[in-house]
Design an enzyme around this catalytic site. Structure first.
Site, PDB file in Angstrom:
ATOM      1  N   HIS A  44     -18.233   3.727 -13.167  1.00 19.28           N
ATOM      2  CA  HIS A  44     -17.716   3.372 -11.836  1.00 19.28           C
ATOM      3  C   HIS A  44     -18.807   2.922 -10.848  1.00 19.28           C
ATOM      4  O   HIS A  44     -18.981   3.455  -9.764  1.00 19.28           O
ATOM      5  CB  HIS A  44     -16.749   4.400 -11.248  1.00 19.28           C
ATOM      6  CG  HIS A  44     -17.205   5.838 -11.174  1.00 19.28           C
ATOM      7  ND1 HIS A  44     -18.367   6.232 -10.590  1.00 19.28           N
ATOM      8  CD2 HIS A  44     -16.586   6.981 -11.575  1.00 19.28           C
ATOM      9  CE1 HIS A  44     -18.451   7.548 -10.630  1.00 19.28           C
ATOM     10  NE2 HIS A  44     -17.396   8.029 -11.232  1.00 19.28           N
ATOM     11  N   HIS A  71     -12.721  19.995 -15.305  1.00 22.52           N
ATOM     12  CA  HIS A  71     -12.773  18.861 -14.361  1.00 22.52           C
ATOM     13  C   HIS A  71     -11.844  17.775 -14.903  1.00 22.52           C
ATOM     14  O   HIS A  71     -11.932  17.416 -16.080  1.00 22.52           O
ATOM     15  CB  HIS A  71     -14.229  18.381 -14.297  1.00 22.52           C
ATOM     16  CG  HIS A  71     -14.491  17.180 -13.452  1.00 22.52           C
ATOM     17  ND1 HIS A  71     -13.679  16.792 -12.410  1.00 22.52           N
ATOM     18  CD2 HIS A  71     -15.521  16.271 -13.484  1.00 22.52           C
ATOM     19  CE1 HIS A  71     -14.189  15.700 -11.857  1.00 22.52           C
ATOM     20  NE2 HIS A  71     -15.294  15.362 -12.486  1.00 22.52           N
ATOM     21  N   GLU A 131     -11.515  14.532 -14.161  1.00 24.58           N
ATOM     22  CA  GLU A 131     -11.871  13.112 -14.222  1.00 24.58           C
ATOM     23  C   GLU A 131     -11.753  12.637 -15.678  1.00 24.58           C
ATOM     24  O   GLU A 131     -12.089  13.380 -16.618  1.00 24.58           O
ATOM     25  CB  GLU A 131     -13.300  12.877 -13.681  1.00 24.58           C
ATOM     26  CG  GLU A 131     -13.533  11.393 -13.433  1.00 24.58           C
ATOM     27  CD  GLU A 131     -14.772  11.061 -12.596  1.00 24.58           C
ATOM     28  OE1 GLU A 131     -15.585  11.952 -12.293  1.00 24.58           O
ATOM     29  OE2 GLU A 131     -14.916   9.866 -12.250  1.00 24.58           O
ATOM     30  N   ASP A 174     -13.324  10.980 -17.825  1.00 26.80           N
ATOM     31  CA  ASP A 174     -14.388  11.074 -18.845  1.00 26.80           C
ATOM     32  C   ASP A 174     -14.394  12.440 -19.523  1.00 26.80           C
ATOM     33  O   ASP A 174     -14.985  12.597 -20.592  1.00 26.80           O
ATOM     34  CB  ASP A 174     -15.771  10.738 -18.252  1.00 26.80           C
ATOM     35  CG  ASP A 174     -16.104  11.467 -16.976  1.00 26.80           C
ATOM     36  OD1 ASP A 174     -15.185  11.773 -16.193  1.00 26.80           O
ATOM     37  OD2 ASP A 174     -17.300  11.730 -16.741  1.00 26.80           O
ATOM     38  N   HIS A 179     -17.338  17.808  -9.151  1.00 33.31           N
ATOM     39  CA  HIS A 179     -17.442  16.586  -8.411  1.00 33.31           C
ATOM     40  C   HIS A 179     -16.136  16.214  -7.712  1.00 33.31           C
ATOM     41  O   HIS A 179     -16.117  15.393  -6.801  1.00 33.31           O
ATOM     42  CB  HIS A 179     -17.902  15.539  -9.444  1.00 33.31           C
ATOM     43  CG  HIS A 179     -17.682  14.116  -9.245  1.00 33.31           C
ATOM     44  ND1 HIS A 179     -17.299  13.235 -10.213  1.00 33.31           N
ATOM     45  CD2 HIS A 179     -17.838  13.375  -8.130  1.00 33.31           C
ATOM     46  CE1 HIS A 179     -17.240  12.019  -9.751  1.00 33.31           C
ATOM     47  NE2 HIS A 179     -17.558  12.065  -8.505  1.00 33.31           N
ATOM     48  N   ASP A 212     -19.910  18.521 -14.425  1.00 32.19           N
ATOM     49  CA  ASP A 212     -20.807  17.436 -14.011  1.00 32.19           C
ATOM     50  C   ASP A 212     -22.155  17.940 -13.471  1.00 32.19           C
ATOM     51  O   ASP A 212     -23.169  17.223 -13.556  1.00 32.19           O
ATOM     52  CB  ASP A 212     -20.150  16.588 -12.919  1.00 32.19           C
ATOM     53  CG  ASP A 212     -19.162  15.567 -13.476  1.00 32.19           C
ATOM     54  OD1 ASP A 212     -19.133  15.354 -14.699  1.00 32.19           O
ATOM     55  OD2 ASP A 212     -18.414  14.977 -12.676  1.00 32.19           O
ATOM     56  N   TYR A 239     -28.544  10.805 -11.720  1.00 31.23           N
ATOM     57  CA  TYR A 239     -27.141  11.241 -11.804  1.00 31.23           C
ATOM     58  C   TYR A 239     -26.728  11.888 -10.475  1.00 31.23           C
ATOM     59  O   TYR A 239     -25.679  11.572  -9.909  1.00 31.23           O
ATOM     60  CB  TYR A 239     -26.979  12.237 -12.964  1.00 31.23           C
ATOM     61  CG  TYR A 239     -25.555  12.651 -13.166  1.00 31.23           C
ATOM     62  CD1 TYR A 239     -24.730  11.960 -14.055  1.00 31.23           C
ATOM     63  CD2 TYR A 239     -24.999  13.695 -12.442  1.00 31.23           C
ATOM     64  CE1 TYR A 239     -23.398  12.314 -14.211  1.00 31.23           C
ATOM     65  CE2 TYR A 239     -23.683  14.054 -12.591  1.00 31.23           C
ATOM     66  CZ  TYR A 239     -22.890  13.364 -13.488  1.00 31.23           C
ATOM     67  OH  TYR A 239     -21.574  13.713 -13.634  1.00 31.23           O
ATOM     68  N   HIS A 285     -22.524  16.161 -19.267  1.00 28.30           N
ATOM     69  CA  HIS A 285     -23.227  14.929 -19.628  1.00 28.30           C
ATOM     70  C   HIS A 285     -24.689  15.270 -19.928  1.00 28.30           C
ATOM     71  O   HIS A 285     -25.302  16.077 -19.217  1.00 28.30           O
ATOM     72  CB  HIS A 285     -23.241  13.926 -18.471  1.00 28.30           C
ATOM     73  CG  HIS A 285     -21.893  13.464 -18.013  1.00 28.30           C
ATOM     74  ND1 HIS A 285     -21.126  12.585 -18.721  1.00 28.30           N
ATOM     75  CD2 HIS A 285     -21.188  13.752 -16.887  1.00 28.30           C
ATOM     76  CE1 HIS A 285     -19.993  12.337 -18.066  1.00 28.30           C
ATOM     77  NE2 HIS A 285     -20.011  13.039 -16.944  1.00 28.30           N
TER      78      HIS A 285
HETATM   79 FE1  FEO Z   1     -16.827  13.653 -12.489  1.00 22.25          FE
HETATM   80 FE2  FEO Z   1     -18.282  13.324 -15.554  1.00 22.25          FE
HETATM   81  O1  FEO Z   1     -16.923  13.262 -14.296  1.00 22.25           O
END
Ligand code: FEO
Length: 396
Positions: free
Chosen positions: A23, A77, A79, A81, A144, A163, A191, A222
């Site tokens: 994004h 989370h 999101e 991903d 996040h 995250d 990041y 991640h």
């Molecule tokens: Fe906020 Fe890795 O997603």
């Protein structure tokens, strides 16, 4: 590849070597979507991966346990991903319940068809026994998204931090001591700057919560898992949440026929009279991801654009939109730029954006009608000196 975090706790995620855009964040180092399997009397999976990589996650899970034995799938989370593969997981794990907080349930329901899912809703401080181990949940809103939470295994002193503390960094290695520390800290900083810089306040609350836990390992969603350099990543976050200034000044500009470029060069000359790190970015040559990472800990910044059609150069408008959304704090600076016949746009508009970012302005915008004169360039140099002098006080 070593994927074992602790005995019976393994990584079952996906390494995304080729992703280059997240994004708007230019992910030149790729990324990973980390998922973890806890094998106990009740087996649990922590987080999903992007939807298109569900089959790889499921293959890794199935290589460890029978999928029917998985009792809990935790979503820290929502999101995509980390949640994209959850619909597939809920299909292939017939006995699994989805564990998440109420906000996360609401968010997942707005992403997926969850009609057939079984839920176990948890709140801050709740725990689930897996047998020998426990999963304890801590809400970490805005780290996040509003529904974000950590999962913690006290018996292993292991924190699944979603995250937080992550890096967009694809590597064959899973742990922080298997890659150079300066590389992973720089990736973690990039990041932080590009994903969560605007949430410094909630993240500092989260750091306080984390400080109450005994932690031997931090497993983010991640990048590499922190087991040898926890002190270093926590120290990094302590600095980044307040955008702690370093003796560094940034000149960031766009130019049309070279006049604003000449002004930028003169400002740089002034900065370089001081013992500070100077960074010089044309927004046409450098991606906003790199600029945001450096802005995170600069002390001062000069931003310039000429007037184009009563506004800004398009790449500068894009860069300021990106940077403004990330809301860096603790900066001083000024705007500059050339113009032809209209003083609208250009330096004035840059200054407006800097005010929105709450950058403390050191002076009025510096403007040059067409090509800057030697006198105007000296004015630029002097303004650069002021920023250099200011930033020098942050020398360690
Ligand atoms: Fe906020 Fe890795 O997603």
């Amino acid at each position: 590849m070593n994927i074992e975090l602790k005995e019976g706790i393994n990584w079952v995620g996906y390494i995304d070597w080729t992703v280059r855009d997240f994004h708007g964040y230019k992910t030149e180092s790729g990324s990973t979507y980390n998922s973890y399997m806890i094998e106990d009397e009740q087996n649990a999976v922590i987080d999903g991966v992007k939807a298109q990589y569900a089959e790889y996650q499921i293959k890794r899970m199935a290589a460890r346990v029978g999928l029917e034995s998985i009792k809990y799938i935790v979503c820290n989370h929502a999101e995509p991903d980390h949640s994209g593969s959850l619909p597939e997981l809920m299909k292939v794990c017939p006995n699994a319940v989805m564990v998440c907080n109420a906000k996360c349930k609401d968010t997942l329901e707005k992403h997926f068809d969850t009609a057939d899912w079984e839920w176990q809703i948890v709140d801050d401080g709740d725990s689930i026994s897996l047998g020998k181990r426990t999963l304890t949940f801590l809400n970490t809103p805005m780290v996040h998204w509003p529904e974000s939470m950590f999962s913690y295994v006290p018996e292993e002193k292991l924190l699944f931090s979603m995250d937080a503390f992550g890096q967009h960094f694809a590597t064959a290695f899973r742990f922080d001591d298997e890659e150079p520390l300066d590389v992973i800290l720089q990736e973690a900083k990039a990041y932080y700057a590009n994903i969560v810089m605007l949430y410094g306040r909630p993240i500092s609350q989260t750091l306080k919560k984390a400080a109450e836990l005994e932690i031997e390992m931090i497993a983010p969603s991640h990048g590499v898992i922190w087991r040898s350099h926890i002190k270093e990543i926590l120290e990094g976050y302590q600095k980044w949440v307040v955008c702690k200034p370093e003796p560094k000044v940034i000149v960031m500009y766009a130019s049309m026929w070279g006049s604003t470029g000449k002004m930028a060069e003169a400002i740089l000359e002034g900065i370089q009279e001081y013992e500070v790190e100077a960074r010089f970015y044309s927004v046409d040559a450098t991606h906003s991801t790199t600029i945001a990472t450096e802005v995170l800990d600069c002390a001062a910044i000069a931003i310039g654009s000429p007037t184009l059609n009563n506004s800004l150069m398009p790449n500068m408008a894009g860069a300021l939109c990106y940077l403004g959304g990330l809301r860096p704090t603790n900066k001083k600076g000024f705007a500059f730029g050339s113009y032809g016949w209209s003083k609208r746009g250009g330096a004035s508009e840059v200054e407006d954006r800097m005010k929105e970012m709450k950058i403390e302005l050191t002076q009025e915008p510096i403007r040059s009608q067409y090509v800057p004169t030697p006198e105007l360039l000296e004015k630029c140099r002097e303004a650069g000196r002021e920023l250099g002098k200011y930033a020098e006080q942050y020398k360690h």
